[in-house]
Design a protein around this motif. Structure first.
Motif, short mmCIF file in Angstrom:
data_model
loop_
_atom_site.label_atom_id
_atom_site.label_comp_id
_atom_site.label_asym_id
_atom_site.label_seq_id
_atom_site.Cartn_x
_atom_site.Cartn_y
_atom_site.Cartn_z
N SER A 5 -22.69 69.64 -16.33
CA SER A 5 -22.41 68.96 -17.61
C SER A 5 -22.71 69.88 -18.79
O SER A 5 -22.01 69.85 -19.81
CB SER A 5 -23.23 67.67 -17.72
OG SER A 5 -24.62 67.94 -17.75
N ARG A 6 -23.73 70.72 -18.65
CA ARG A 6 -24.06 71.65 -19.74
C ARG A 6 -22.98 72.71 -19.91
O ARG A 6 -22.66 73.11 -21.04
CB ARG A 6 -25.42 72.33 -19.47
CG ARG A 6 -26.59 71.41 -19.21
CD ARG A 6 -26.91 70.50 -20.40
NE ARG A 6 -27.17 71.21 -21.63
CZ ARG A 6 -28.37 71.70 -21.98
NH1 ARG A 6 -29.40 71.56 -21.16
NH2 ARG A 6 -28.54 72.30 -23.13
N ILE A 7 -22.42 73.17 -18.79
CA ILE A 7 -21.37 74.18 -18.85
C ILE A 7 -20.09 73.58 -19.43
O ILE A 7 -19.38 74.22 -20.22
CB ILE A 7 -21.11 74.77 -17.45
CG1 ILE A 7 -22.36 75.48 -16.94
CG2 ILE A 7 -19.93 75.75 -17.50
CD1 ILE A 7 -22.87 76.59 -17.83
N GLU A 8 -19.78 72.34 -19.05
CA GLU A 8 -18.61 71.67 -19.63
C GLU A 8 -18.77 71.51 -21.14
O GLU A 8 -17.83 71.73 -21.91
CB GLU A 8 -18.40 70.30 -18.97
CG GLU A 8 -17.91 70.36 -17.54
CD GLU A 8 -16.43 70.70 -17.43
OE1 GLU A 8 -15.80 71.06 -18.44
OE2 GLU A 8 -15.90 70.61 -16.30
N ALA A 9 -19.97 71.14 -21.57
CA ALA A 9 -20.23 70.99 -23.00
C ALA A 9 -20.11 72.33 -23.72
O ALA A 9 -19.57 72.42 -24.83
CB ALA A 9 -21.61 70.38 -23.22
N PHE A 10 -20.60 73.38 -23.09
CA PHE A 10 -20.50 74.72 -23.67
C PHE A 10 -19.05 75.15 -23.79
O PHE A 10 -18.63 75.74 -24.80
CB PHE A 10 -21.29 75.70 -22.81
CG PHE A 10 -21.19 77.14 -23.25
CD1 PHE A 10 -21.51 77.52 -24.54
CD2 PHE A 10 -20.77 78.12 -22.35
CE1 PHE A 10 -21.42 78.85 -24.94
CE2 PHE A 10 -20.67 79.44 -22.75
CZ PHE A 10 -21.00 79.81 -24.04
N ALA A 11 -18.25 74.85 -22.77
CA ALA A 11 -16.83 75.20 -22.81
C ALA A 11 -16.13 74.47 -23.96
O ALA A 11 -15.23 75.02 -24.61
CB ALA A 11 -16.16 74.85 -21.48
N ARG A 12 -16.55 73.24 -24.22
CA ARG A 12 -15.90 72.43 -25.25
C ARG A 12 -16.39 72.75 -26.66
O ARG A 12 -15.61 72.83 -27.60
CB ARG A 12 -16.15 70.94 -24.96
CG ARG A 12 -15.39 69.99 -25.88
CD ARG A 12 -15.67 68.54 -25.55
NE ARG A 12 -16.99 68.12 -25.99
CZ ARG A 12 -18.03 67.95 -25.19
NH1 ARG A 12 -17.92 68.15 -23.89
NH2 ARG A 12 -19.21 67.57 -25.67
N THR A 13 -17.71 72.96 -26.81
CA THR A 13 -18.29 73.08 -28.15
C THR A 13 -18.73 74.49 -28.52
O THR A 13 -18.90 74.80 -29.70
CB THR A 13 -19.52 72.17 -28.28
OG1 THR A 13 -20.58 72.67 -27.43
CG2 THR A 13 -19.18 70.74 -27.86
N GLY A 14 -18.96 75.34 -27.51
CA GLY A 14 -19.46 76.68 -27.79
C GLY A 14 -20.94 76.72 -28.05
O GLY A 14 -21.48 77.75 -28.46
N THR A 15 -21.65 75.60 -27.82
CA THR A 15 -23.10 75.55 -28.01
C THR A 15 -23.75 74.96 -26.77
O THR A 15 -23.07 74.44 -25.88
CB THR A 15 -23.48 74.70 -29.23
OG1 THR A 15 -23.24 73.31 -28.93
CG2 THR A 15 -22.69 75.11 -30.46
N PHE A 16 -25.07 75.02 -26.75
CA PHE A 16 -25.82 74.44 -25.64
C PHE A 16 -26.64 73.24 -26.11
O PHE A 16 -27.73 72.98 -25.61
CB PHE A 16 -26.74 75.49 -25.01
CG PHE A 16 -26.00 76.59 -24.31
CD1 PHE A 16 -25.46 76.39 -23.04
CD2 PHE A 16 -25.81 77.82 -24.92
CE1 PHE A 16 -24.77 77.40 -22.40
CE2 PHE A 16 -25.13 78.85 -24.28
CZ PHE A 16 -24.60 78.64 -23.02
#
Length: 253
Positions: free
Chosen positions: A137-148
């Motif tokens: 889920s963290r990697i998907e969020a990073f792919a979408r937003t560019g942040t952690f």
């Protein structure tokens, strides 16, 4: 005894110790060679050891002491060993993550060289997907937003097409902000230094998640039509990633 015979004897001894489950003894034998004959001699032996034996030693990484194998293994040797790690069927992938962090982020290493070597091998993207399995889920969020930002973990996931189209986005955070020698730094390097490999890895991670949701656990017997491998022919090693498409367009022109 000539150096070549000495190396052959050590390889035989190391292989036997590993087969007997004495990983500590195997690593000690390799360390003794480095102490007596120098790092160059050990590198010659590592180049002749089977990848599965190198993997067996590296998986037992202990952060309380330095491992001479982890310090000297080359990107190509490491990649050949890493793609075999799934055979251990460790569902937590803890050993994999510790091993990768210890080698890829060692002081004298260029992490991108290791990532490139991993990506060049069949199974490399899957090995990286396993590394990130607990952080999906963290990697998907990073792919979408560019942040952690953890608050973004449960937002709408990019579609596969949107992910492919995002191949050339610019970083929103600097590498120094996430230089944790762990999964965040690894994700940043993949996203912005090995862009196609990041996309391929995430597509494989999604395929694994879908398979799990459908009740198909890894290692389960499958039919000839479905051999349990995740299809990546249309990802980085195929035709779908931005770099591949751009190359095709240039050749067409």
């Amino acid at each position: 005894m000539s150096s070549s015979n000495q190396h052959l004897a050590l390889i035989t001894k190391t292989t036997s110790l590993i087969a007997a489950g004495d990983i500590v003894g195997a690593e000690s034998a390799l360390a003794e060679l480095a102490d007596s004959d120098g790092d160059g001699a050990l590198m010659v032996v590592l180049d002749q050891l089977a990848p599965k034996d190198i993997l067996a030693v590296m998986r037992e990484y202990d952060d309380s002491k330095a491992s001479v194998v982890n310090m000297l293994v080359t990107p190509e040797q490491f990649a050949r060993a890493m793609v075999l790690e799934k055979q251990y069927k460790d569902l937590t992938h803890t050993h994999l993550r510790n091993m990768v962090n210890a080698v890829v982020f060692r002081d004298d290493a260029d992490p991108v060289e290791f990532l490139t070597a991993i990506g060049d091998l069949e199974g490399g993207a899957e090995a990286l997907a396993n590394y990130f399995a607990e952080k999906w889920s963290r990697i998907e969020a990073f792919a979408r937003t560019g942040t952690f930002d953890a608050t973004e973990d449960y937002g709408v996931t990019l579609s596969d097409d949107e992910l492919l189209a995002s191949g050339y986005v610019q970083p929103r955070i600097d590498l120094d902000e996430v230089a944790d020698r762990d999964w965040m730094q690894m994700a940043w390097l993949l996203r912005y230094e090995c862009r196609d490999l990041f996309i391929e890895m995430l597509l494989v991670l999604r395929a694994k998640a879908r398979a799990f949701d459908q009740g198909r656990e890894e290692g389960e017997e499958t039919s000839e039509e479905d051999d349990g491998k995740f299809e990546t022919s249309e990802t980085d090693r195929g035709k779908a990633t931005p770099a591949a498409r751009a190359s095709d367009e240039e050749s067409a022109i």
